[in-house]
Write a protein that holds these residues in place. Structure first.
Motif, PDB file in Angstrom:
ATOM      1  N   LYS A 143      23.523  91.968  57.149  1.00  0.00           N
ATOM      2  CA  LYS A 143      24.525  92.885  58.277  1.00  0.00           C
ATOM      3  C   LYS A 143      26.230  92.197  58.531  1.00  0.00           C
ATOM      4  O   LYS A 143      26.210  90.951  58.427  1.00  0.00           O
ATOM      5  CB  LYS A 143      24.361  91.721  59.809  1.00  0.00           C
ATOM      6  CG  LYS A 143      23.162  92.154  60.064  1.00  0.00           C
ATOM      7  CD  LYS A 143      21.823  92.684  61.640  1.00  0.00           C
ATOM      8  CE  LYS A 143      21.065  93.033  61.945  1.00  0.00           C
ATOM      9  NZ  LYS A 143      20.060  92.871  63.364  1.00  0.00           N
ATOM     10  N   GLU A 185      19.076  88.509  57.605  1.00  0.00           N
ATOM     11  CA  GLU A 185      17.442  88.674  58.730  1.00  0.00           C
ATOM     12  C   GLU A 185      16.613  88.420  57.808  1.00  0.00           C
ATOM     13  O   GLU A 185      16.299  90.267  57.436  1.00  0.00           O
ATOM     14  CB  GLU A 185      18.522  89.497  60.016  1.00  0.00           C
ATOM     15  CG  GLU A 185      19.570  88.611  60.413  1.00  0.00           C
ATOM     16  CD  GLU A 185      18.967  89.761  61.885  1.00  0.00           C
ATOM     17  OE1 GLU A 185      20.249  89.995  62.914  1.00  0.00           O
ATOM     18  OE2 GLU A 185      17.926  90.736  61.904  1.00  0.00           O
ATOM     19  N   MET A 188      12.359  92.913  60.624  1.00  0.00           N
ATOM     20  CA  MET A 188      11.007  93.062  61.156  1.00  0.00           C
ATOM     21  C   MET A 188      10.411  94.794  61.283  1.00  0.00           C
ATOM     22  O   MET A 188      11.260  95.125  60.480  1.00  0.00           O
ATOM     23  CB  MET A 188      11.266  92.648  62.663  1.00  0.00           C
ATOM     24  CG  MET A 188      11.842  91.339  62.876  1.00  0.00           C
ATOM     25  SD  MET A 188      12.322  90.385  64.536  1.00  0.00           S
ATOM     26  CE  MET A 188      13.851  91.850  64.867  1.00  0.00           C
ATOM     27  N   GLU A 192      10.650  99.979  68.542  1.00  0.00           N
ATOM     28  CA  GLU A 192      12.441  99.749  69.276  1.00  0.00           C
ATOM     29  C   GLU A 192      12.164 100.188  71.085  1.00  0.00           C
ATOM     30  O   GLU A 192      12.110 101.699  71.081  1.00  0.00           O
ATOM     31  CB  GLU A 192      13.542  99.766  68.552  1.00  0.00           C
ATOM     32  CG  GLU A 192      13.513  99.777  66.764  1.00  0.00           C
ATOM     33  CD  GLU A 192      15.023  99.732  66.688  1.00  0.00           C
ATOM     34  OE1 GLU A 192      15.851 100.110  66.875  1.00  0.00           O
ATOM     35  OE2 GLU A 192      14.628 100.343  64.686  1.00  0.00           O
ATOM     36  N   LYS A 214      17.232 107.033  66.503  1.00  0.00           N
ATOM     37  CA  LYS A 214      18.695 106.721  65.551  1.00  0.00           C
ATOM     38  C   LYS A 214      18.952 107.790  64.504  1.00  0.00           C
ATOM     39  O   LYS A 214      19.631 108.721  64.088  1.00  0.00           O
ATOM     40  CB  LYS A 214      18.703 105.277  65.242  1.00  0.00           C
ATOM     41  CG  LYS A 214      19.373 104.499  66.603  1.00  0.00           C
ATOM     42  CD  LYS A 214      20.104 103.095  65.445  1.00  0.00           C
ATOM     43  CE  LYS A 214      20.319 102.834  66.776  1.00  0.00           C
ATOM     44  NZ  LYS A 214      19.537 102.022  67.084  1.00  0.00           N
ATOM     45  N   GLU A 283      19.463  92.988  68.407  1.00  0.00           N
ATOM     46  CA  GLU A 283      20.434  93.130  68.441  1.00  0.00           C
ATOM     47  C   GLU A 283      20.980  93.103  70.442  1.00  0.00           C
ATOM     48  O   GLU A 283      20.728  93.280  70.986  1.00  0.00           O
ATOM     49  CB  GLU A 283      22.076  93.172  68.045  1.00  0.00           C
ATOM     50  CG  GLU A 283      21.363  94.920  68.408  1.00  0.00           C
ATOM     51  CD  GLU A 283      22.257  96.522  68.110  1.00  0.00           C
ATOM     52  OE1 GLU A 283      23.696  95.675  67.372  1.00  0.00           O
ATOM     53  OE2 GLU A 283      22.458  97.135  68.673  1.00  0.00           O
TER      54      GLU A 283
HETATM   55  P1  AMP Z   1      22.019  96.792  65.394  1.00  0.00           P
HETATM   56  O1  AMP Z   1      23.124  97.897  64.437  1.00  0.00           O
HETATM   57  O2  AMP Z   1      21.945  95.368  64.940  1.00  0.00           O
HETATM   58  O3  AMP Z   1      21.364  98.074  66.014  1.00  0.00           O
HETATM   59  O4  AMP Z   1      21.311  98.013  63.648  1.00  0.00           O
HETATM   60  C1  AMP Z   1      20.745  98.883  63.448  1.00  0.00           C
HETATM   61  C2  AMP Z   1      19.164  99.200  62.891  1.00  0.00           C
HETATM   62  O5  AMP Z   1      19.438  98.323  61.859  1.00  0.00           O
HETATM   63  C3  AMP Z   1      18.247  98.764  64.465  1.00  0.00           C
HETATM   64  O6  AMP Z   1      17.982  99.760  64.875  1.00  0.00           O
HETATM   65  C4  AMP Z   1      17.102  98.399  63.341  1.00  0.00           C
HETATM   66  O7  AMP Z   1      16.083  99.972  63.417  1.00  0.00           O
HETATM   67  C5  AMP Z   1      17.338  98.256  62.112  1.00  0.00           C
HETATM   68  N1  AMP Z   1      17.429  96.309  62.344  1.00  0.00           N
HETATM   69  C6  AMP Z   1      17.993  95.721  62.206  1.00  0.00           C
HETATM   70  N2  AMP Z   1      17.796  94.598  62.449  1.00  0.00           N
HETATM   71  C7  AMP Z   1      16.359  94.275  61.839  1.00  0.00           C
HETATM   72  C8  AMP Z   1      15.490  93.389  61.737  1.00  0.00           C
HETATM   73  N3  AMP Z   1      16.076  92.066  61.283  1.00  0.00           N
HETATM   74  N4  AMP Z   1      14.521  94.332  60.780  1.00  0.00           N
HETATM   75  C9  AMP Z   1      14.150  95.462  61.106  1.00  0.00           C
HETATM   76  N5  AMP Z   1      15.077  96.092  61.459  1.00  0.00           N
HETATM   77  C10 AMP Z   1      16.348  95.923  61.441  1.00  0.00           C
END
Ligand code: AMP
Ligand code: GLY
Length: 428
Positions: A143, A185, A188, A192, A214, A283
């Motif tokens: 990220k 990270e 996982m 969601e 999404k 997040e």
């Molecule tokens: P975010 O922009 O941080 O919401 O991440 C976008 C998408 O990435 C999330 O909705 C999850 O589907 C996936 N994601 C983010 N972090 C993780 C993680 N640590 N493990 C698995 N999937 C993740």
């Protein structure tokens, strides 16, 4: 009250629609707004990142309250600017908005407060990051530390993908300065859920849980989008997990922010993953989700304006917040090609044939020279049905989706389809 709402998406259309029902509202201004909001207030062409323009507008209209929709102006300090100019603002300060704006800040807060999330490591140097992922015993997610319009996250299947993501973010700077620093990270697994709450920094009023979809195609296939639809509530979320999210995530986070001297006020929205080891934070967001807002606000029984004022004034304890016990489903209709390249300017038909109890929230449409409503974005509009059951809400939504058309329009046909299935069956 004179209210200024900042933003231009389906989320802001839903907020404007709800605000317009308030007996306390004298007049609503929306900047920059969109064609869907014209009947609800005065749409003014001031961009949300034009802080001088926003302050001047707030002064001109004698705003009693400014509500900030999107995250970028919050992180950049619009709340601080407006507060300094004497305005009452709904939305966190820049210091508090770091909870969303900096993954590193959020991870440190979670570590200190004992909030469950994935293991993570922060890097300022691409070589050190690559070295780390090569030796890592688990799959990783890369990220960008800063805001990257929801696109700064790569869920990796192997080390090659991880190294490529590190190069893209830190070396090629695909997201500009948001990629000066990255967070690696642990990946996982699980469905969601979005956990929204109003807070004034002390009192918390949880909203119903909701879920967005999404990926662009049915069955969660294809690239991620800003959200192809949402539903509320997720029947698959058990009460124990729901309570754990409320108390061990949202409430702990708000308290930790207050304890650290960054009183957090506005909407707090942890994005959660329900893993085999319990709920884990993906997040934190410092604003309403989009398209979650479109399915949440049609259930809100309490006056939204009253809630926002109480939040801004630190008196949320005086306002009970009530919700209708119904199901809602919101189906996003997108432009042909989205989330890749798409054309705009396509006339939209059928908007006048929508049932009274169904809402259409415009995300990306404008009026053309002939006064027609035409597409102007990737996600064009969200059709929201409500019902006593999820099935009823889905039927209401899709019956109305079928009446709307424009060239190239596409949408998912399975929004909310897994809402009432057992957790194991809920595909991510
Ligand atoms: P975010 O922009 O941080 O919401 O991440 C976008 C998408 O990435 C999330 O909705 C999850 O589907 C996936 N994601 C983010 N972090 C993780 C993680 N640590 N493990 C698995 N999937 C993740
Ligand atoms: N629905 C995802 C977001 O608003 O961040």
């Amino acid at each position: 009250m004179n209210v200024l709402l900042l933003g231009s998406g389906g989320r802001e259309h839903a907020i404007a629609w709800k605000l317009s029902q308030s007996p306390k509202l004298s007049k609503l201004w929306i900047a920059p707004g969109n064609a869907g909001m014209e009947q609800l207030g005065e749409v003014v062409d001031v961009k949300v990142m034009d802080f001088d323009g926003v302050v001047a507008l707030a002064q001109r209209i004698h705003a009693d309250l400014v509500i900030v929709g999107p995250e970028d102006p919050l992180s950049a300090g619009i709340t601080d600017r407006l507060t300094a100019a004497g305005f009452r603002v709904f939305g966190p300060t820049a210091a508090a908005a770091r909870l969303e704006g900096s993954k590193d800040f959020a991870n440190q807060l979670m570590a200190n407060a004992g909030i469950a999330t994935s293991r993570s490591q922060t890097f300022d140097d691409p070589d050190a990051a690559k070295h780390y992922v090569r030796d890592c015993a688990y799959q990783v997610v890369i990220k960008a530390d800063g805001l990257a319009a929801g696109k700064g996250v790569t869920v990796c299947n192997d080390t090659t993908e991880a190294e490529a993501a590190i190069d893209r973010i830190m070396v090629d700077r695909a997201f500009g300065d948001a990629g000066v620093r990255i967070v690696v990270e642990e990946r996982m697994y699980g469905p969601e859920v979005s956990a929204h709450a109003f807070t004034d920094g002390v009192t918390i009023r949880h909203m119903p849980f909701s879920c967005d979809h999404k990926p662009v195609f049915d069955g969660n296939i294809g690239p991620n989008t800003g959200g192809m639809g949402a539903y509320s509530p997720p029947g698959w979320l058990d009460d124990t997990t729901a309570e754990a999210i409320r108390t061990d995530v949202t409430e702990l986070a708000v308290r930790a922010m207050a304890d650290s001297g960054n009183l957090y006020s506005g909407v707090i929205y942890p994005g959660m993953m329900v893993t085999a080891n319990g709920p884990r934070v993906i997040e934190f967001n410092g604003r309403f989700g989009d398209p979650e807002t479109e399915v949440l606000l049609p259930k809100l029984r309490t006056d939204l304006l009253e809630i926002c004022v109480a939040v801004a004034d630190g008196r949320l304890s005086e306002v009970p917040v009530e919700w209708d016990d119904v199901a809602t489903v919101g189906v996003m209709i997108a432009s042909g090609g989205y989330p890749d390249a798409y054309e705009t300017g396509k006339p939209i038909s059928g908007l006048d044939s929508i049932d009274e109890d169904v809402q259409v929230f415009i995300a990306g449409a404008k009026r053309d020279a002939q006064g027609r409503i035409v597409t102007s974005g990737g996600r064009v509009l969200c059709v929201v049905g409500r019902g006593a059951s999820m099935d009823e809400a889905r039927t209401r939504a899709y019956d109305n989706v079928a009446r709307i058309s424009f060239e190239g329009a596409h949408y998912r046909t399975d929004i909310g389809a897994t809402a009432d299935q057992p957790l194991e069956a809920v595909a991510r």
